[in-house]
Design an enzyme around this catalytic site. Structure first.
Site, PDB file in Angstrom:
ATOM      1  N   TYR A 174      89.807  27.907 -81.902  1.00  0.00           N
ATOM      2  CA  TYR A 174      90.761  26.843 -81.594  1.00  0.00           C
ATOM      3  C   TYR A 174      91.252  26.239 -82.907  1.00  0.00           C
ATOM      4  O   TYR A 174      90.462  25.830 -83.745  1.00  0.00           O
ATOM      5  CB  TYR A 174      90.103  25.753 -80.740  1.00  0.00           C
ATOM      6  CG  TYR A 174      91.103  24.741 -80.228  1.00  0.00           C
ATOM      7  CD1 TYR A 174      91.647  24.857 -78.956  1.00  0.00           C
ATOM      8  CD2 TYR A 174      91.527  23.683 -81.019  1.00  0.00           C
ATOM      9  CE1 TYR A 174      92.588  23.951 -78.490  1.00  0.00           C
ATOM     10  CE2 TYR A 174      92.467  22.771 -80.566  1.00  0.00           C
ATOM     11  CZ  TYR A 174      92.989  22.907 -79.302  1.00  0.00           C
ATOM     12  OH  TYR A 174      93.931  22.009 -78.844  1.00  0.00           O
ATOM     13  N   GLN A 192      92.542  22.782 -71.539  1.00  0.00           N
ATOM     14  CA  GLN A 192      92.923  23.962 -70.749  1.00  0.00           C
ATOM     15  C   GLN A 192      92.757  25.257 -71.548  1.00  0.00           C
ATOM     16  O   GLN A 192      92.401  26.298 -70.998  1.00  0.00           O
ATOM     17  CB  GLN A 192      94.357  23.831 -70.230  1.00  0.00           C
ATOM     18  CG  GLN A 192      95.433  23.696 -71.293  1.00  0.00           C
ATOM     19  CD  GLN A 192      95.724  22.257 -71.661  1.00  0.00           C
ATOM     20  OE1 GLN A 192      94.877  21.399 -71.500  1.00  0.00           O
ATOM     21  NE2 GLN A 192      96.921  21.993 -72.159  1.00  0.00           N
ATOM     22  N   ASN A 211      90.688  17.544 -80.741  1.00  0.00           N
ATOM     23  CA  ASN A 211      90.596  16.132 -80.382  1.00  0.00           C
ATOM     24  C   ASN A 211      89.476  15.907 -79.366  1.00  0.00           C
ATOM     25  O   ASN A 211      88.710  16.816 -79.043  1.00  0.00           O
ATOM     26  CB  ASN A 211      91.947  15.627 -79.864  1.00  0.00           C
ATOM     27  CG  ASN A 211      92.388  16.348 -78.593  1.00  0.00           C
ATOM     28  OD1 ASN A 211      91.590  16.976 -77.896  1.00  0.00           O
ATOM     29  ND2 ASN A 211      93.665  16.249 -78.278  1.00  0.00           N
ATOM     30  N   SER A 230      85.332  13.207 -89.230  1.00  0.00           N
ATOM     31  CA  SER A 230      84.885  13.666 -90.535  1.00  0.00           C
ATOM     32  C   SER A 230      84.293  12.522 -91.358  1.00  0.00           C
ATOM     33  O   SER A 230      84.534  11.349 -91.084  1.00  0.00           O
ATOM     34  CB  SER A 230      86.054  14.298 -91.288  1.00  0.00           C
ATOM     35  OG  SER A 230      85.605  14.998 -92.421  1.00  0.00           O
ATOM     36  N   GLN A 260      88.918  11.739 -97.566  1.00  0.00           N
ATOM     37  CA  GLN A 260      88.239  11.868 -96.280  1.00  0.00           C
ATOM     38  C   GLN A 260      88.796  10.877 -95.267  1.00  0.00           C
ATOM     39  O   GLN A 260      88.944  11.179 -94.095  1.00  0.00           O
ATOM     40  CB  GLN A 260      86.752  11.617 -96.491  1.00  0.00           C
ATOM     41  CG  GLN A 260      85.786  12.434 -95.709  1.00  0.00           C
ATOM     42  CD  GLN A 260      86.130  13.893 -95.533  1.00  0.00           C
ATOM     43  OE1 GLN A 260      85.954  14.407 -94.447  1.00  0.00           O
ATOM     44  NE2 GLN A 260      86.627  14.586 -96.533  1.00  0.00           N
ATOM     45  N   HIS A 313      91.799  11.749 -92.854  1.00  0.00           N
ATOM     46  CA  HIS A 313      91.634  12.683 -91.747  1.00  0.00           C
ATOM     47  C   HIS A 313      91.918  12.038 -90.401  1.00  0.00           C
ATOM     48  O   HIS A 313      92.581  12.610 -89.539  1.00  0.00           O
ATOM     49  CB  HIS A 313      90.197  13.230 -91.722  1.00  0.00           C
ATOM     50  CG  HIS A 313      90.030  14.515 -92.463  1.00  0.00           C
ATOM     51  ND1 HIS A 313      90.617  15.686 -92.079  1.00  0.00           N
ATOM     52  CD2 HIS A 313      89.315  14.809 -93.581  1.00  0.00           C
ATOM     53  CE1 HIS A 313      90.287  16.642 -92.916  1.00  0.00           C
ATOM     54  NE2 HIS A 313      89.491  16.138 -93.841  1.00  0.00           N
ATOM     55  N   GLU A 360      78.184  14.545 -93.279  1.00  0.00           N
ATOM     56  CA  GLU A 360      78.824  15.863 -93.272  1.00  0.00           C
ATOM     57  C   GLU A 360      78.977  16.372 -94.706  1.00  0.00           C
ATOM     58  O   GLU A 360      78.593  17.486 -95.034  1.00  0.00           O
ATOM     59  CB  GLU A 360      80.185  15.745 -92.590  1.00  0.00           C
ATOM     60  CG  GLU A 360      81.004  17.024 -92.578  1.00  0.00           C
ATOM     61  CD  GLU A 360      82.394  16.796 -92.022  1.00  0.00           C
ATOM     62  OE1 GLU A 360      83.033  17.799 -91.661  1.00  0.00           O
ATOM     63  OE2 GLU A 360      82.859  15.643 -91.955  1.00  0.00           O
ATOM     64  N   HIS A 361      79.576  15.552 -95.563  1.00  0.00           N
ATOM     65  CA  HIS A 361      79.758  15.890 -96.983  1.00  0.00           C
ATOM     66  C   HIS A 361      78.983  14.890 -97.829  1.00  0.00           C
ATOM     67  O   HIS A 361      79.130  13.679 -97.647  1.00  0.00           O
ATOM     68  CB  HIS A 361      81.228  15.813 -97.389  1.00  0.00           C
ATOM     69  CG  HIS A 361      82.156  16.616 -96.529  1.00  0.00           C
ATOM     70  ND1 HIS A 361      82.873  16.050 -95.488  1.00  0.00           N
ATOM     71  CD2 HIS A 361      82.480  17.927 -96.551  1.00  0.00           C
ATOM     72  CE1 HIS A 361      83.606  16.989 -94.919  1.00  0.00           C
ATOM     73  NE2 HIS A 361      83.386  18.135 -95.529  1.00  0.00           N
ATOM     74  N   ASP A 364      86.730  22.213 -99.007  1.00  0.00           N
ATOM     75  CA  ASP A 364      87.612  22.327 -97.849  1.00  0.00           C
ATOM     76  C   ASP A 364      88.484  23.570 -97.905  1.00  0.00           C
ATOM     77  O   ASP A 364      88.812  24.149 -96.873  1.00  0.00           O
ATOM     78  CB  ASP A 364      88.526  21.100 -97.763  1.00  0.00           C
ATOM     79  CG  ASP A 364      87.948  20.014 -96.884  1.00  0.00           C
ATOM     80  OD1 ASP A 364      86.897  20.240 -96.264  1.00  0.00           O
ATOM     81  OD2 ASP A 364      88.553  18.923 -96.821  1.00  0.00           O
ATOM     82  N   GLU A 391      46.892  31.981 -67.136  1.00  0.00           N
ATOM     83  CA  GLU A 391      48.129  31.390 -66.640  1.00  0.00           C
ATOM     84  C   GLU A 391      48.322  31.622 -65.142  1.00  0.00           C
ATOM     85  O   GLU A 391      49.332  31.203 -64.574  1.00  0.00           O
ATOM     86  CB  GLU A 391      49.324  31.958 -67.419  1.00  0.00           C
ATOM     87  CG  GLU A 391      49.334  31.534 -68.885  1.00  0.00           C
ATOM     88  CD  GLU A 391      50.583  31.982 -69.617  1.00  0.00           C
ATOM     89  OE1 GLU A 391      51.352  32.791 -69.054  1.00  0.00           O
ATOM     90  OE2 GLU A 391      50.814  31.504 -70.748  1.00  0.00           O
ATOM     91  N   HIS A 413      51.000  40.156 -64.124  1.00  0.00           N
ATOM     92  CA  HIS A 413      51.082  40.456 -65.552  1.00  0.00           C
ATOM     93  C   HIS A 413      49.814  41.173 -66.008  1.00  0.00           C
ATOM     94  O   HIS A 413      49.870  42.183 -66.719  1.00  0.00           O
ATOM     95  CB  HIS A 413      51.258  39.163 -66.359  1.00  0.00           C
ATOM     96  CG  HIS A 413      52.656  38.633 -66.391  1.00  0.00           C
ATOM     97  ND1 HIS A 413      53.314  38.224 -65.268  1.00  0.00           N
ATOM     98  CD2 HIS A 413      53.526  38.449 -67.426  1.00  0.00           C
ATOM     99  CE1 HIS A 413      54.518  37.799 -65.596  1.00  0.00           C
ATOM    100  NE2 HIS A 413      54.670  37.928 -66.904  1.00  0.00           N
TER     101      HIS A 413
END
Length: 428
Positions: free
Chosen positions: A129, A189, A212, A235, A257, A260, A325-326, A359, A413, A418
């Site tokens: 995506y 979708q 999003n 981010s 940053q 974003h 994250e960074h 990046d 068990e 088994h």
């Protein structure tokens, strides 16, 4: 305006909590809408997919025009300059080389009459995506597709919304890495179509890529039917700096940053009050000249911070708690502090290794865990596009040597069938 907090005497946990509590995934209305979209696409296929594309993107799509055609790819090339293509190919080279080092191999170990090992196989189909919206993301195409290519994935399909038309930079990037199936759909979708398949869209094994809140929730909802990379949040960057830091550089890295997303987080933790004050001034000055200043100001007001601490140990302790994250270590001897880093998606060492380097061009993947999930998640890698199968062989004598232990464990068990599977082989 970015706020300055002095933690020299004590740490304000309320501030830390605010910086780490930025989840986008607590919205019942969005969750309900996403569930309805997924159900209808699953049940009605293309018809629902086309209806939602018209409803949300205002674009009429059908089975004849849903896939990007060669003429549209050629048109995209006519709209980008040679310098962009050159930069893109340089990035592809570096990203490919980095991820080739992550390849795993099938292995076997032989111990007398016993053979065991692990077989590595790539996933067969992966969906990527790529967002539309407020910015262009050719870098997302590279970072999500190249590790899949290196892993040996047979088929990579890409979906991208076209509400604002086909983005030429994204289309060129997809063509340069060899993605030959690009579909003009987006939103929840598109995620549903990839997860369950429609008459036009193939069902995939894994879905990767940012989006999003609707896309993020849709990915979370279809996990289990397919695999996903992660549910990414806004981010974030956290910079640790000492008195050697350059205020101009530090401010620029924070702003890179903050632009974003209004929910992005940009945090500086420094041992120098002077650096803190100068960076705050630089942030205000540089923001005036940036195109996305409205987004930046909102981000910094809600989730930006400059924190003053006594020493680098305190700075790293806070950083580990936030699990960014960074993480930039803009200090005199950054290599000496790596051992203290427990939680971060990616670590950038020194003032000449800013986050945008990662990046776009350096090679490591920029698809990273956010919202504190670097405590247990890792960057996107070749490992995300493979599956591992265990291999096992015992000859008769090797099985007999362990048969008593297997029977005891199985009977403990209460699984007598088994145990019997072993007993019948040795006529007990």
């Amino acid at each position: 305006m970015i706020k300055i907090y002095d933690f020299s005497n004590s740490i304000d946990n309320t501030v830390i909590k605010n910086l780490t509590n930025r989840s986008k995934l607590e919205n019942k209305d969005v969750e309900s809408t996403v569930s309805e979209i997924i159900y209808n696409v699953k049940m009605h296929g293309d018809r629902a997919l086309f209806d939602y594309t018209l409803k949300y993107d205002g674009v009429e799509i059908d089975d004849k025009n849903i896939m990007v055609e060669k003429r549209e790819i050629d048109d995209a090339y006519s709209k980008v300059d040679k310098e962009f293509i050159s930069a893109l190919r340089n990035a592809i080279k570096n990203i490919t080389e980095y991820h080739e080092n992550q390849r795993q191999k099938t292995w076997l170990d032989f111990k007398g009459g016993i053979v065991y090992g692990q077989k590595i196989r790539p996933l067969e189909k992966v969906g990527i995506y790529v967002p539309g919206g407020t910015a262009s993301y050719p870098s997302s195409v590279l970072m999500n597709s190249i590790p899949a290519k290196v892993a040996g994935v047979d088929e990579i399909v890409m979906v991208t919304p076209v509400k604002a038309g086909l983005n030429p930079f994204v289309i060129v990037a997809a063509n340069e890495v060899g993605i030959n199936k690009i579909y003009k759909i987006g939103g929840a979708q598109a995620i549903a179509a990839l997860a369950f398949g429609t008459e036009s869209i193939p069902k995939v094994d894994k879905i990767v890529g940012p989006g999003n809140i609707f896309v993020a929730m849709a990915k979370r909802a279809v996990y289990g039917y397919v695999d996903i990379d992660m549910v990414a949040g806004p981010s974030e960057v956290l910079i640790v700096a000492d008195e050697s830091g350059n205020p101009t550089y530090l401010a620029a890295d924070l702003l890179s940053q903050a632009e974003h997303d209004a929910m992005a987080s940009a945090v500086l933790i420094t041992t120098s009050k002077s650096i803190a004050e100068k960076v705050a001034e630089e942030v205000s000055r540089q923001t005036l000249y940036l195109e996305r200043k409205d987004i930046i100001n909102k981000s910094l007001e809600d989730y930006g911070a400059i924190i003053i601490v006594n020493n680098l140990e305190d700075a790293l302790n806070i950083a580990n708690e936030i699990a960014p994250e960074h993480l930039e270590l803009d200090i005199k001897n950054p290599f000496e502090m790596i051992g203290m880093v427990k939680n971060a998606g990616a670590i950038f060492l020194g003032e000449n290794s800013p986050e945008p380097l990662g990046d776009y061009i350096a090679g490591p993947n920029h698809v990273l865990p956010t919202s504190g999930t670097s405590r247990f998640f890792s960057p996107l890698s070749v490992d995300d596009f493979i599956k591992k199968m265990s291999i096992l062989y015992y000859d008769e004598n090797s099985l007999k040597n362990v048969s008593d232990d297997i029977v005891r464990l199985a009977e403990a068990e209460g699984l007598t069938a088994h145990a019997n599977s072993i007993k019948v082989r040795f006529k007990r």
